[in-house]
Design a protein around this motif. Structure first.
Motif, PDB file in Angstrom:
ATOM      1  N   UNK A 116       0.649  -1.230   0.109  1.00 31.36           N
ATOM      2  CA  UNK A 116      -0.026  -0.047  -0.073  1.00 31.36           C
ATOM      3  C   UNK A 116       0.783   1.528   0.165  1.00 31.36           C
ATOM      4  N   UNK A 117       1.856   1.241   0.608  1.00 29.55           N
ATOM      5  CA  UNK A 117       2.994   2.492   0.766  1.00 29.55           C
ATOM      6  C   UNK A 117       3.494   2.627  -0.661  1.00 29.55           C
ATOM      7  N   UNK A 118       4.027   1.370  -1.132  1.00 26.39           N
ATOM      8  CA  UNK A 118       4.514   1.378  -2.434  1.00 26.39           C
ATOM      9  C   UNK A 118       3.612   1.928  -3.455  1.00 26.39           C
ATOM     10  N   UNK A 119       2.295   1.692  -3.371  1.00 24.84           N
ATOM     11  CA  UNK A 119       1.207   2.156  -4.330  1.00 24.84           C
ATOM     12  C   UNK A 119       1.225   3.685  -3.993  1.00 24.84           C
ATOM     13  N   UNK A 120       1.448   4.030  -2.821  1.00 24.75           N
ATOM     14  CA  UNK A 120       1.366   5.671  -2.531  1.00 24.75           C
ATOM     15  C   UNK A 120       2.450   6.314  -3.484  1.00 24.75           C
ATOM     16  N   UNK A 121       3.734   5.571  -3.316  1.00 21.68           N
ATOM     17  CA  UNK A 121       4.979   6.175  -4.172  1.00 21.68           C
ATOM     18  C   UNK A 121       4.691   6.330  -5.628  1.00 21.68           C
ATOM     19  N   UNK A 122       4.102   4.930  -5.955  1.00 16.41           N
ATOM     20  CA  UNK A 122       3.860   5.042  -7.227  1.00 16.41           C
ATOM     21  C   UNK A 122       2.962   6.113  -7.925  1.00 16.41           C
ATOM     22  N   UNK A 123       1.759   6.312  -7.054  1.00 16.25           N
ATOM     23  CA  UNK A 123       0.750   7.207  -7.296  1.00 16.25           C
ATOM     24  C   UNK A 123       1.418   8.794  -7.394  1.00 16.25           C
ATOM     25  N   UNK A 124       2.303   8.925  -6.314  1.00 11.70           N
ATOM     26  CA  UNK A 124       2.842  10.368  -6.303  1.00 11.70           C
ATOM     27  C   UNK A 124       3.772  10.484  -7.484  1.00 11.70           C
ATOM     28  N   UNK A 125       4.406   9.665  -7.789  1.00  7.36           N
ATOM     29  CA  UNK A 125       5.642   9.750  -9.275  1.00  7.36           C
ATOM     30  C   UNK A 125       4.493   9.853 -10.362  1.00  7.36           C
ATOM     31  N   UNK A 126       3.534   9.319 -10.591  1.00 11.39           N
ATOM     32  CA  UNK A 126       2.665   9.444 -11.589  1.00 11.39           C
ATOM     33  C   UNK A 126       1.987  10.887 -11.602  1.00 11.39           C
ATOM     34  N   UNK A 127       1.636  11.457 -10.656  1.00 10.29           N
ATOM     35  CA  UNK A 127       1.177  12.702 -10.566  1.00 10.29           C
ATOM     36  C   UNK A 127       1.944  13.555 -10.937  1.00 10.29           C
ATOM     37  N   UNK A 128       3.418  13.569 -10.280  1.00  3.48           N
ATOM     38  CA  UNK A 128       4.456  14.645 -10.670  1.00  3.48           C
ATOM     39  C   UNK A 128       4.620  14.442 -12.203  1.00  3.48           C
ATOM     40  N   UNK A 129       4.396  13.459 -12.926  1.00  3.01           N
ATOM     41  CA  UNK A 129       4.939  13.256 -14.365  1.00  3.01           C
ATOM     42  C   UNK A 129       3.721  13.601 -15.085  1.00  3.01           C
ATOM     43  N   UNK A 130       2.493  13.806 -14.630  1.00  4.55           N
ATOM     44  CA  UNK A 130       1.212  14.305 -15.302  1.00  4.55           C
ATOM     45  C   UNK A 130       0.505  13.109 -16.029  1.00  4.55           C
ATOM     46  N   UNK A 131       0.850  11.962 -15.274  1.00  2.97           N
ATOM     47  CA  UNK A 131       0.508  10.628 -15.868  1.00  2.97           C
ATOM     48  C   UNK A 131      -1.274  10.537 -15.483  1.00  2.97           C
ATOM     49  N   UNK A 132      -1.964   9.745 -16.151  1.00  2.36           N
ATOM     50  CA  UNK A 132      -3.405   9.513 -15.664  1.00  2.36           C
ATOM     51  C   UNK A 132      -3.121   8.669 -14.437  1.00  2.36           C
ATOM     52  N   UNK A 133      -4.266   9.047 -13.763  1.00  3.04           N
ATOM     53  CA  UNK A 133      -4.776   8.158 -12.566  1.00  3.04           C
ATOM     54  C   UNK A 133      -4.657   6.379 -12.903  1.00  3.04           C
ATOM     55  N   UNK A 134      -4.255   5.734 -11.854  1.00  4.01           N
ATOM     56  CA  UNK A 134      -4.231   4.320 -11.913  1.00  4.01           C
ATOM     57  C   UNK A 134      -5.621   4.036 -11.973  1.00  4.01           C
ATOM     58  N   UNK A 135      -6.227   2.934 -12.677  1.00  3.14           N
ATOM     59  CA  UNK A 135      -7.742   2.654 -12.819  1.00  3.14           C
ATOM     60  C   UNK A 135      -7.878   1.202 -12.103  1.00  3.14           C
ATOM     61  N   UNK A 136      -8.533   1.058 -11.118  1.00  6.13           N
ATOM     62  CA  UNK A 136      -8.699  -0.347 -10.566  1.00  6.13           C
ATOM     63  C   UNK A 136     -10.311  -0.678 -10.782  1.00  6.13           C
ATOM     64  N   UNK A 137     -10.525  -2.009 -11.193  1.00  8.03           N
ATOM     65  CA  UNK A 137     -12.002  -2.605 -11.332  1.00  8.03           C
ATOM     66  C   UNK A 137     -12.055  -3.294  -9.996  1.00  8.03           C
ATOM     67  N   UNK A 138     -13.495  -3.035  -9.826  1.00 12.83           N
ATOM     68  CA  UNK A 138     -14.389  -3.690  -8.798  1.00 12.83           C
ATOM     69  C   UNK A 138     -15.598  -4.194  -9.447  1.00 12.83           C
ATOM     70  N   UNK A 139     -16.423  -5.133  -8.490  1.00 13.31           N
ATOM     71  CA  UNK A 139     -17.523  -5.563  -9.143  1.00 13.31           C
ATOM     72  C   UNK A 139     -18.860  -4.941  -8.936  1.00 13.31           C
TER      73      UNK A 139
END
Length: 385
Positions: A116-139
């Motif tokens: 979960x903490x690794x995900x937070x770092x990935x999300x922050x890195x993507x924000x800084x680079x201007x990438x689209x937010x990650x998309x998660x599927x649920x039912x």
């Protein structure tokens, strides 16, 4: 003379007791002639149960509660006298997201706090680079998958409503959506995580038992009025499904069960994948890495089949945490009353044990008598005291 019943289900391994009860003759032995109707989406199952096209249904536990409270749809009180499964979900991520998480991880990759903490770092890195937010599927919005994803993410500092995108997909569509790049990850029940791994397009990051030790997943649901009008049928249903659950939990029966479930009109995937699910021995990566867990999916052992109102209270607390409903004592009471251990005990003729420890990996132990205190312990959420 047998009684004809129509029961809806989604092609998932936690429909096993329902399918085995019919296909092994346990339902017939109780005087029930059950027609199983395969559906593709939870909204279809809910709606057909609510309006009486189905007498009973394989149903997401939170949907039974939401229906009883009138959340997200018309109010139809539901009774759940039998749990069809505890746990059984997993979080599967694309190879690209898996590589990004492993690059950022500090700690054990099977520790949900570390990921979960690794995900937070990935999300922050993507924000800084201007990438689209990650998309998660649920039912479904009212699903364990939604709450389990949110619980995991939020523990690591990711706000599931602000930092990523959550989208609803029917279980059988998850794999294609990952393959097509429409989602970066998903949380779904078996066998669809394993199908993604076998196709080489996904890595199973977590079993839900990493996140919650015991999480009720699906229930056998009937309308409350129907349960009151047909108590003998409720008893017959519970008895037939308990016999099926006990049959499934015998390791020697698993090959036969897997073959039954694999048929095209039931789940329609390879019997080997289904048996690995039932055995709790899953391939978690395209390279063939295996992982075993005795808690991956519980169908009948450890009193898993007996409904537990504490589990209902935890699910209601998640609805409150994520802004789906306000916290009200009367609504909590209604939610807990959906799960009917009294009907289960009456059907089997004795009081059975129960598994009520949620066992979440983060936050305080859950106390259904202090939902507000439980929610106050978490920094991220939509609930305000």
């Amino acid at each position: 003379m047998s009684t004809h019943l129509r029961i809806g289900f989604i092609p998932l391994v936690d429909a096993a007791a329902l399918i085995v009860a019919v296909d092994k003759g346990f339902a017939a032995a109780e005087g029930l002639d059950i027609e199983l109707v395969r559906e593709v989406s939870w909204s279809n199952v809910r709606d057909k149960l609510n309006i009486g096209l189905f007498d009973a249904a394989h149903l997401l536990a939170p949907v039974a509660i939401a229906s009883s409270l009138g959340l997200g749809h018309v109010k139809v009180p539901i009774a759940a006298p039998f749990n069809l499964g505890l746990n059984g979900n997993a979080i599967t991520v694309s190879p690209a997201l898996h590589a990004a998480l492993m690059e950022e991880i500090d700690g054990d990759r099977f520790d949900p706090m570390a990921t979960a903490r690794a995900l937070a770092r990935v999300v922050a890195k993507r924000k800084r680079s201007g990438a689209e937010p990650l998309t998660f599927g649920m039912t479904f919005p009212f699903s364990t998958h939604n709450y389990q994803l949110r619980f995991w993410m939020a523990a690591g500092g990711v706000d599931p409503d602000e930092d990523v995108q959550l989208v609803v997909l029917p279980p059988p569509y998850m794999v294609d959506s990952l393959a097509n790049g429409h989602v970066d990850a998903f949380c779904v029940g078996a066998p669809w995580n394993s199908v993604a791994v076998d196709l080489g397009i996904g890595h199973i990051l977590h079993f839900v038992s990493d996140i919650l030790l015991s999480a009720v997943e699906k229930v056998l649901a009937v309308r409350q009025t129907w349960s009151e009008q047909h108590p003998d049928l409720v008893t017959a249903l519970v008895r037939a499904h308990l016999r099926a659950a006990e049959f499934i939990e015998q390791p020697a029966n698993r090959p036969e069960v897997a073959r039954m479930l694999s048929s095209p009109e039931r789940i329609g995937v390879d019997a080997g994948v289904i048996q690995r699910t039932l055995d709790g021995r899953l391939k978690i990566a395209p390279d063939g890495t295996m992982r075993e867990s005795k808690r991956y999916l519980l169908v009948g052992r450890e009193a898993a089949a007996r409904p537990d109102p504490v589990q209902a209270a935890w699910l209601y607390a998640q609805m409150v945490r994520w802004g789906q409903t306000p916290l009200r004592p009367d609504a909590l009471k209604t939610a807990m009353a959906v799960f009917r251990p009294d009907l289960y005990d009456a059907a089997i003729g004795r009081a059975a044990g129960t598994v009520n420890a949620i066992g979440a990996f983060a936050g305080p132990p859950f106390d259904p008598n202090d939902v507000a205190g439980h929610l106050a312990a978490f920094k991220i959420g939509r609930w305000k005291p």
